[in-house]
Design an enzyme around this catalytic site. Structure first.
Site, PDB file in Angstrom:
ATOM      1  N   TYR A 231     -19.216 -12.859-107.061  1.00  0.00           N
ATOM      2  CA  TYR A 231     -18.679 -12.751-105.700  1.00  0.00           C
ATOM      3  C   TYR A 231     -19.823 -12.452-104.735  1.00  0.00           C
ATOM      4  O   TYR A 231     -20.600 -11.528-104.958  1.00  0.00           O
ATOM      5  CB  TYR A 231     -17.618 -11.645-105.609  1.00  0.00           C
TER       6      TYR A 231
ATOM      7  N   GLU B 168     -19.469 -12.690-100.986  1.00  0.00           N
ATOM      8  CA  GLU B 168     -19.031 -12.797 -99.584  1.00  0.00           C
ATOM      9  C   GLU B 168     -20.105 -12.242 -98.657  1.00  0.00           C
ATOM     10  O   GLU B 168     -20.672 -11.175 -98.909  1.00  0.00           O
ATOM     11  CB  GLU B 168     -17.712 -12.040 -99.393  1.00  0.00           C
TER      12      GLU B 168
ATOM     13  N   ASP C 279     -20.483 -35.950 -87.619  1.00  0.00           N
ATOM     14  CA  ASP C 279     -19.948 -35.787 -88.980  1.00  0.00           C
ATOM     15  C   ASP C 279     -20.620 -36.868 -89.824  1.00  0.00           C
ATOM     16  O   ASP C 279     -20.240 -38.040 -89.772  1.00  0.00           O
ATOM     17  CB  ASP C 279     -18.424 -35.949 -88.963  1.00  0.00           C
TER      18      ASP C 279
ATOM     19  N   THR D  69     -20.750 -33.750 -96.166  1.00  0.00           N
ATOM     20  CA  THR D  69     -20.455 -33.412 -97.552  1.00  0.00           C
ATOM     21  C   THR D  69     -21.766 -33.580 -98.308  1.00  0.00           C
ATOM     22  O   THR D  69     -22.726 -34.153 -97.780  1.00  0.00           O
ATOM     23  CB  THR D  69     -19.407 -34.366 -98.167  1.00  0.00           C
TER      24      THR D  69
ATOM     25  N   LYS E 105     -21.473 -37.496-101.442  1.00  0.00           N
ATOM     26  CA  LYS E 105     -21.306 -38.942-101.231  1.00  0.00           C
ATOM     27  C   LYS E 105     -22.670 -39.622-101.388  1.00  0.00           C
ATOM     28  O   LYS E 105     -23.207 -39.623-102.484  1.00  0.00           O
ATOM     29  CB  LYS E 105     -20.669 -39.179 -99.858  1.00  0.00           C
TER      30      LYS E 105
ATOM     31  N   ARG F  23     -19.894 -31.676-105.394  1.00  0.00           N
ATOM     32  CA  ARG F  23     -18.802 -31.771-104.414  1.00  0.00           C
ATOM     33  C   ARG F  23     -18.857 -30.554-103.510  1.00  0.00           C
ATOM     34  O   ARG F  23     -18.728 -29.419-103.964  1.00  0.00           O
ATOM     35  CB  ARG F  23     -17.477 -31.835-105.166  1.00  0.00           C
TER      36      ARG F  23
HETATM   37  N1  DSN Z   1     -12.030 -38.865 -98.665  1.00  0.00           N
HETATM   38  C1  DSN Z   1     -13.282 -39.144 -98.014  1.00  0.00           C
HETATM   39  C2  DSN Z   1     -13.591 -40.587 -98.030  1.00  0.00           C
HETATM   40  O1  DSN Z   1     -13.197 -41.241 -98.971  1.00  0.00           O
HETATM   41  O2  DSN Z   1     -14.237 -41.093 -97.124  1.00  0.00           O
HETATM   42  C3  DSN Z   1     -13.324 -38.566 -96.676  1.00  0.00           C
HETATM   43  O3  DSN Z   1     -12.962 -37.233 -96.766  1.00  0.00           O
END
Ligand code: DSN
Length: 409
Positions: free
Chosen positions: A48, A50, A194, A220, A223, A229
């Site tokens: 933990y 925080e 974003d 994120t 990707k 993730r």
């Molecule tokens: N689910 C993602 C995507 O496939 O682009 C976006 O959050």
């Protein structure tokens, strides 16, 4: 590993085989490196933590602090950011924290329409963003299917948002952060980039950088960035305190330190020359795919791609994108159905199919093979009942996954 829970072990094995034995064209998915995966599977998740490095609410964070500090420094360097928060559990949480940091409930945001390329957290009425904030949207120009910056400016001047979002969840062209920034300045709004989809491309110089134009950038890490993730927020120094407070204690409790360590590993990998080469190939592969789809008379929204993905408009060929997605899955190709601008069909069975190249490029496919993938997808969409085509798809997938293995047994 404890083998006693056979049910879950078997399902994990099956899922790993599915990822190995299929061609993943879903543009938001990728194969994280073994180093990233191994880091996530460590006891760091037991802790933990925080708070933030040097200011935690629990003892025992000596090493965790060092790890999180490294992740922060690497993220800042990679993206040329003044401040980084590596704690968001996902891209959606990152966006939620930014809204909480910069706005009061009910204040105005100008977002990118979901069907034109935006994201659920950019104001969809069925998402917290649309429930708690007052959104207006820009879309794509009807003719060119590109973002029309004059139109964005017009809407911004009328709507007077406090925040503008530039994003690419399904937009296949480059974002002009400089133009967005000029508009944001005119109406005295914050500009949020974003970059969840294009983070890897940005790091490698395959897409223009969001800083210094954006005030805040959310992303994120799983990707194109090929990490664990998770989410990430980068911002200008003057917003650092607000952003940090919005992440914790604003919307999250204990951070996932095993994932933060894996983010640090991902940032390390993303700074290497091989990563640059990989991202170049991602873009070349997507471009090769787009050319083949055009040759096959499949319409691409925005008439092509500058990045790692594209949305195919299949409305003239099929009224069932869900069926196309499911049938391709049976043949070993994973795509995802997606709305198109002004889609007359519902989001559950929309008129588009979204495809991209990050995952197949991670396993080594090049332009020649990407062209083959596009041809197979196109032929199948045009003739979904043709058994000969289906057999050809099956066989080609089998050969390609053998020639370009991933997560070797
Ligand atoms: N689910 C993602 C995507 O496939 O682009 C976006 O959050």
């Amino acid at each position: 590993m404890d083998k006693s829970d056979k049910k879950i072990q078997d399902l994990i094995k099956k899922e790993i085989s599915r990822q190995r034995d299929g061609l993943i064209l879903i543009p938001s998915e990728n194969y994280a490196s073994l180093a990233v995966l191994a880091t996530m599977a460590t006891p760091l998740g037991n802790k933990y933590s925080e708070g933030y490095p040097g200011k935690r609410y629990y003892g025992g964070n000596k090493f965790i602090d060092e790890i999180e500090k490294i992740a922060i420094e690497r993220a800042k360097k990679l993206f040329g950011a003044e401040h980084a928060n590596v704690q968001p559990h996902s891209g959606s949480q990152a966006n939620a924290a930014v809204y909480l940091a910069l706005l009061k409930p009910g204040e105005k945001i100008l977002g990118f329409d979901l069907a034109s390329g935006g994201h659920l957290t950019h104001g969809s009425p069925i998402n917290f963003s649309g429930v708690f904030y007052n959104f207006a949207f820009y879309g794509l120009d009807k003719k060119t299917e590109l973002i029309d910056y004059d139109e964005v400016e017009k809407i911004a001047l009328e709507f007077k948002p406090k925040l503008i979002i530039a994003s690419t969840t399904s937009y296949s062209r480059q974002l002009d952060f400089e133009k967005f920034s000029k508009i944001a300045k005119k109406v005295n709004a914050y500009l949020i980039g974003d970059i969840a989809h294009i983070a890897g491309l940005i790091v490698a110089g395959e897409h223009p950088r969001p800083f210094p134009y954006c005030d805040v950038v959310t992303s994120t890490t799983h990707k194109t960035l090929r990490g664990p993730r998770g989410g990430l927020i980068l911002c200008k120094k003057e917003l650092a305190d607000k952003i940090d407070k919005a992440v914790f204690p604003g919307i999250q409790g204990g951070p996932f330190e095993h994932v933060i360590a894996a983010k640090a590993v991902c940032f390390f990998e993303a700074a290497r020359p091989e990563f640059k080469k990989y991202q170049r190939q991602v873009v070349l592969n997507a471009s090769a795919m787009a050319e083949e789809f055009k040759k096959q008379d499949i319409k691409i929204i925005s008439n092509g791609t500058d990045n790692h993905m594209m949305v195919l408009d299949i409305s003239k060929l099929s009224d069932n994108s869900k069926f196309i997605q499911e049938e391709l899955e049976k043949l070993g190709i994973y795509v995802n159905r997606n709305s198109i601008p002004n889609d007359p069909r519902p989001p559950y069975n929309p008129s588009g199919i979204r495809v991209g190249t990050p995952a197949i490029t991670s396993r080594g496919l090049g332009e020649k093979e990407s062209t083959v993938c596009a041809r197979l997808v196109a032929e199948f969409i045009k003739n979904p009942d043709d058994e000969k085509i289906k057999e050809r798809v099956r066989l080609t997938v089998k050969n390609l996954v053998k020639e370009f293995p991933i997560y070797a047994r």
